[in-house]
Design a protein around this motif. Structure first.
Motif, mmCIF file in Angstrom:
data_model
loop_
_atom_site.group_PDB
_atom_site.id
_atom_site.type_symbol
_atom_site.label_atom_id
_atom_site.label_comp_id
_atom_site.label_asym_id
_atom_site.label_seq_id
_atom_site.Cartn_x
_atom_site.Cartn_y
_atom_site.Cartn_z
ATOM 1 N N ILE A 110 0.726 -1.217 0.409
ATOM 2 C CA ILE A 110 -0.039 -0.087 -0.134
ATOM 3 C C ILE A 110 1.045 1.314 -0.434
ATOM 4 C CG2 ILE A 110 -1.969 1.040 1.408
ATOM 5 C CD1 ILE A 110 -1.881 -1.268 2.303
ATOM 6 N N TYR A 111 0.559 2.560 -0.684
ATOM 7 C CA TYR A 111 1.258 3.325 -0.933
ATOM 8 C C TYR A 111 0.278 4.405 -0.480
ATOM 9 C CZ TYR A 111 3.912 7.466 -2.709
ATOM 10 O OH TYR A 111 4.852 8.538 -2.780
ATOM 11 N N LEU A 112 -0.433 4.658 0.409
ATOM 12 C CA LEU A 112 -1.111 5.505 0.663
ATOM 13 C C LEU A 112 -0.528 7.348 0.336
ATOM 14 C CD1 LEU A 112 -2.210 3.769 2.638
ATOM 15 C CD2 LEU A 112 -3.480 5.360 4.427
ATOM 16 N N PRO A 113 -1.546 8.723 -0.087
ATOM 17 C CA PRO A 113 -1.269 9.911 -1.109
ATOM 18 C C PRO A 113 -0.852 10.521 1.039
ATOM 19 C CG PRO A 113 -3.713 9.102 -0.661
ATOM 20 C CD PRO A 113 -3.490 7.533 0.011
ATOM 21 N N ASN A 114 0.384 11.056 0.486
ATOM 22 C CA ASN A 114 0.808 11.937 0.848
ATOM 23 C C ASN A 114 0.112 13.094 1.711
ATOM 24 O OD1 ASN A 114 2.105 14.929 1.481
ATOM 25 N ND2 ASN A 114 3.966 13.667 2.066
ATOM 26 N N GLY A 115 -0.808 13.405 0.878
ATOM 27 C CA GLY A 115 -1.702 14.666 1.800
ATOM 28 C C GLY A 115 -1.461 16.353 1.589
ATOM 29 N N ASN A 116 -0.590 16.171 1.636
ATOM 30 C CA ASN A 116 -0.160 17.664 1.076
ATOM 31 C C ASN A 116 -0.344 18.501 0.375
ATOM 32 O OD1 ASN A 116 0.304 18.450 4.558
ATOM 33 N ND2 ASN A 116 2.138 16.924 3.379
ATOM 34 N N PRO A 117 -0.665 19.802 0.049
ATOM 35 C CA PRO A 117 -1.134 20.874 1.163
ATOM 36 C C PRO A 117 -2.688 20.002 1.581
ATOM 37 C CG PRO A 117 -0.955 22.123 -0.969
ATOM 38 C CD PRO A 117 -0.680 20.076 -1.252
ATOM 39 N N VAL A 155 1.487 7.686 7.239
ATOM 40 C CA VAL A 155 0.872 8.204 8.863
ATOM 41 C C VAL A 155 1.730 8.691 10.046
ATOM 42 C CG1 VAL A 155 -0.604 8.037 10.961
ATOM 43 C CG2 VAL A 155 -1.129 7.775 7.945
ATOM 44 N N ILE A 156 2.266 9.243 10.860
ATOM 45 C CA ILE A 156 3.027 9.148 11.804
ATOM 46 C C ILE A 156 2.176 8.982 13.145
ATOM 47 C CG2 ILE A 156 4.635 10.543 13.301
ATOM 48 C CD1 ILE A 156 5.192 12.201 11.627
ATOM 49 N N PRO A 157 1.832 7.725 13.651
ATOM 50 C CA PRO A 157 0.531 6.952 14.378
ATOM 51 C C PRO A 157 0.339 8.210 15.849
ATOM 52 C CG PRO A 157 1.824 5.818 14.119
ATOM 53 C CD PRO A 157 2.658 7.132 12.468
ATOM 54 N N GLU A 158 2.160 8.762 16.444
ATOM 55 C CA GLU A 158 1.729 9.057 17.907
ATOM 56 C C GLU A 158 3.465 9.948 17.783
ATOM 57 O OE1 GLU A 158 -0.304 8.589 19.546
ATOM 58 O OE2 GLU A 158 -1.125 6.443 18.811
ATOM 59 N N ALA A 167 7.673 19.634 14.616
ATOM 60 C CA ALA A 167 7.574 20.258 13.149
ATOM 61 C C ALA A 167 6.949 19.438 11.956
ATOM 62 C CB ALA A 167 9.154 19.503 12.926
ATOM 63 N N TRP A 168 6.129 19.011 12.873
ATOM 64 C CA TRP A 168 5.247 17.901 11.793
ATOM 65 C C TRP A 168 3.613 18.596 11.987
ATOM 66 C CZ3 TRP A 168 7.248 14.830 7.517
ATOM 67 C CH2 TRP A 168 8.141 15.258 7.611
ATOM 68 N N ALA A 169 2.941 18.919 13.465
ATOM 69 C CA ALA A 169 2.389 19.327 13.521
ATOM 70 C C ALA A 169 1.156 19.917 13.068
ATOM 71 C CB ALA A 169 2.337 20.452 14.891
ATOM 72 N N HIS A 170 1.152 20.781 11.500
ATOM 73 C CA HIS A 170 0.626 21.060 10.564
ATOM 74 C C HIS A 170 0.877 20.498 9.302
ATOM 75 C CE1 HIS A 170 -0.783 24.696 13.911
ATOM 76 N NE2 HIS A 170 0.481 24.399 13.801
ATOM 77 N N ASP A 171 1.233 19.438 9.415
ATOM 78 C CA ASP A 171 1.455 18.160 8.223
ATOM 79 C C ASP A 171 0.434 17.341 7.986
ATOM 80 O OD1 ASP A 171 2.532 15.902 6.593
ATOM 81 O OD2 ASP A 171 3.678 17.593 6.284
ATOM 82 N N ALA A 172 0.140 16.885 6.623
ATOM 83 C CA ALA A 172 -0.889 15.628 6.715
ATOM 84 C C ALA A 172 -0.615 14.640 7.397
ATOM 85 C CB ALA A 172 -1.364 15.914 5.414
ATOM 86 N N LEU A 173 0.598 14.429 7.704
ATOM 87 C CA LEU A 173 1.331 13.061 7.803
ATOM 88 C C LEU A 173 0.748 12.637 9.605
ATOM 89 C CD1 LEU A 173 2.259 13.343 5.097
ATOM 90 C CD2 LEU A 173 4.865 11.908 5.965
ATOM 91 N N PHE A 174 0.633 14.055 9.832
ATOM 92 C CA PHE A 174 0.616 13.979 11.926
ATOM 93 C C PHE A 174 -1.158 14.765 12.187
ATOM 94 C CE2 PHE A 174 2.530 15.256 15.742
ATOM 95 C CZ PHE A 174 2.209 13.931 16.330
#
Length: 265
Positions: A110-117, A155-158, A167-174
């Protein structure tokens, strides 16, 4: 049975590293992501000569996923594409059954979408893809097979899965919505294999090429193997092959491998 997931970030550019890994680690099943090539351009001959059968779902210059099975293991019941959206042409999902001497094992790459921006259709697509994945995962789990959903989840789970969570607070991964969608998938009866074996913080699978992230160990963990209950019952170990990030011209991801108590041949 050793099952590896690896976002190679262009299979043609990373082919020497991939072939060396296959020879060194001899995984039984490999789930590749971000091939960045169509099916006809995949280095099938080289992989087959290394002792593996191949199934691909490619796309020109972007995305692309593949499954490799070490001979004599075959790939059966191959599915290309995630159900739920007939209009989705992005090559992000491939699934197959690998019969063994005892029980079949179903594996997905599986290659999930990044989602940014965030705030654009790209993030909407990410969340919609995760909802489709959850629905399909539930349908597969009902088969009560040994099932492994492996890949780059983006996805950064935790917070402990990032060296610098702020640094990832507003990123789609987190974002909270992303992490909630991942937890919803786990709540359907799936287990994060690596976390089941290693709860330490600071275990990462991705280091960006920019800003010296690798030498400073500013990584994140976004490559996951999720196990259905029947796979969890057979879990032996899970590990990250971190050393491959230090190679010349590496992928920004490294392999993550799970070992299950299943006789592969």
């Amino acid at each position: 049975m050793r099952i590896t997931t690896w976002n190679v970030n262009s299979v043609k550019q990373r082919l020497p590293h991939l072939l060396a890994f296959l020879a060194e680690a001899q995984p039984d099943v490999v789930c590749l992501q971000e091939l960045k090539c169509v099916d006809d351009a995949f280095p099938r001959t080289e992989i087959e000569e290394a002792g593996y059968v191949v199934a691909t779902h490619g796309q020109k210059a972007f995305n692309g996923v593949a499954l490799l099975a070490r001979r004599p293991l075959p790939l059966q019941e191959i599915r290309r594409g995630l159900p739920g959206d007939a209009a989705d042409e992005q090559a992000r999902y491939i699934e197959a059954v690998i019969p063994t001497s005892t029980v079949p094992v179903r594996v997905a790459s599986i290659y999930l979408p990044n989602g940014n921006p965030v705030g654009t259709p790209k993030y909407d697509y990410k969340l919609a893809f995760m909802r489709r994945l959850q629905a399909h995962a539930v349908a597969l789990r009902r088969k009560e097979e040994i099932l492994v959903l492996a890949g780059d989840y983006n996805v950064i789970p935790e917070p402990e899965d990032a060296a610098d969570p702020a640094a990832w607070a507003h990123d789609a991964l987190f974002l909270p919505q992303t992490r909630a969608a991942f937890r919803a998938l786990l709540a359907e009866g799936f287990t994060d294999a690596l976390r089941a074996c290693d709860g330490r913080p600071g275990v990462y699978s991705f280091w960006d090429y920019q800003a010296g992230c690798w030498p400073r160990n500013q990584g994140i963990r976004i490559d996951h193997l999720l196990l259905a209950p029947q796979a969890l019952d057979r879990l032996v170990s899970a590990s990250v092959q971190k050393h491959l990030r230090g190679l010349e011209k590496p992928s920004d991801h490294v392999p993550v491998t799970v070992e299950l108590a299943v006789e592969p041949a």
